[in-house]
Scaffold this active site. Structure first.
Site: not given
Length: 359
Positions: A58, A87-89
């Site tokens: 992503k 998880k990080d954007r």
């Protein structure tokens, strides 16, 4: 600090650093592909079973947002979806999720810009929170030309001595303000009703106290030493034990065999005692808190030190690329802060970000 109470807003400047090497400076996240995170699974998948494990890549989405979209498009209920961590954007990230295998055909229709299904495999059990070994980070640092050698030097020190296992800015939200609302939740003063958001915000308060406790240890030369009353953890087996004779046990810590843990306060975890307990109470008092305010949380213990593995630095024309693997629950920003000597990511927080929940 107001009235003797330390601010609840996350600031790197309030946390002691370990290394004194020259920093590289530089800039992160000029583009999402500059920050890559790959989840390292805890176990191999069997290829058979009632659960479908989906390997996702992503970009530009939090894990929570992807799961909400998955639920809306595929029809799977939140409680039936398994995830090991968040998880990080602001990165390109890969991770596994699980859902009941009966949704396999519907998964083919899942469509979300910035998200790809890399592979699917069957397994017998649902994926659970924390069911990962760690994460592999590959990070591009720009505007730092000619500093790769500095990065190599600092990273070698961190690999040998460990990193302070601070909770990074993602835990504290945009502008580091999550803990302020989290404290209102713990005190029954918040109007927020979403239980997931309330839980995440209260973890910010636990995390802030842990960071303070760890920073005090660094300030007092206790990063690689133990105190009487510490609950220490063995790095090879994960066993936890009470430190009664600090002088006898500290050499093991200096060799990197064991490290102290800090308390993530809650009803299932006893506060530290003796000398370690005094330091812990000092960390709590800095925010005007007591263990009792965390009675609604379960609680846990967290290592004060972890060791980055498979470290690499590659020079680039305008800086360098650094790669390393950390155990689950640890933040890449704790490494990057030591290497760059800057306020890494303090403006990049998001209420849905973080690597895994904390009790």
């Amino acid at each position: 600090m107001v009235g003797g109470i330390v601010s609840l807003v996350f600031e790197w400047s309030a946390l002691a650093a370990l290394t004194e090497t020259p920093g590289t400076g530089g800039r992160l996240r000029a583009a999402p592909e500059d920050f890559r995170v790959e989840e390292v699974p805890a176990y191999p998948l069997s290829g058979e079973g009632e659960h479908l494990f989906v390997h996702l890549e992503k970009t530009g989405h939090t894990t929570a947002h992807v799961l909400r979209e998955l639920g809306a498009q595929v029809g799977v209920r939140d409680r039936d979806v398994g995830v090991a961590g968040l998880k990080d954007r602001h990165a390109v990230t890969t991770q596994w999720i699980s859902l009941p295998a009966k949704y396999e055909e519907r998964l083919a229709a899942f469509d979300l810009a910035g998200v790809r299904v890399l592979e699917t495999r069957r397994h017998g059990n649902k994926l659970g929170l924390g069911h990962l070994r760690g994460n592999r980070f590959v990070v591009r640092v720009r505007d730092a030309a000619g500093t790769a050698d500095r990065a190599v030097t600092t990273l070698a020190l961190l690999a040998a001595h460990g990193i302070p296992n601070y909770f990074g800015p993602q835990r504290f939200g945009l502008k580091g303000l999550n803990a302020e609302e989290g404290l209102r939740v713990l005190r029954g003063e918040s109007r927020l009703r979403d239980p997931r958001v309330r839980r995440f915000l209260t973890t910010s308060v636990q995390s802030l106290v842990f960071n303070r406790f760890l920073s005090l240890r660094l300030e007092r030369g206790l990063f690689d030493r133990l105190l009487a009353g510490d609950m220490a953890k063995k790095h090879d087996t994960g066993g936890v034990f009470l430190v009664e004779d600090a002088a006898a046990e500290s050499p093991r810590a200096e060799r990197g065999e064991v490290s102290a843990t800090g308390t993530l306060f809650g009803k299932k975890v006893k506060p530290l005692t003796l000398d370690a307990g005094e330091l812990e109470r000092e960390a709590l008092a800095a925010f005007g808190l007591t263990p009792e305010v965390f009675a609604s949380r379960r609680g846990d213990r967290r290592l004060t030190r972890v060791f980055p593995e498979q470290t690499e630095v590659r020079p680039e024309e305008d800086g360098y690329t650094v790669a390393f693997t950390l155990p689950k629950g640890s933040f890449a920003t704790s490494v990057l802060r030591e290497v760059m000597k800057t306020d890494v990511d303090t403006a990049a927080g998001d209420p849905d970000e973080g690597d895994e929940d904390t009790e």
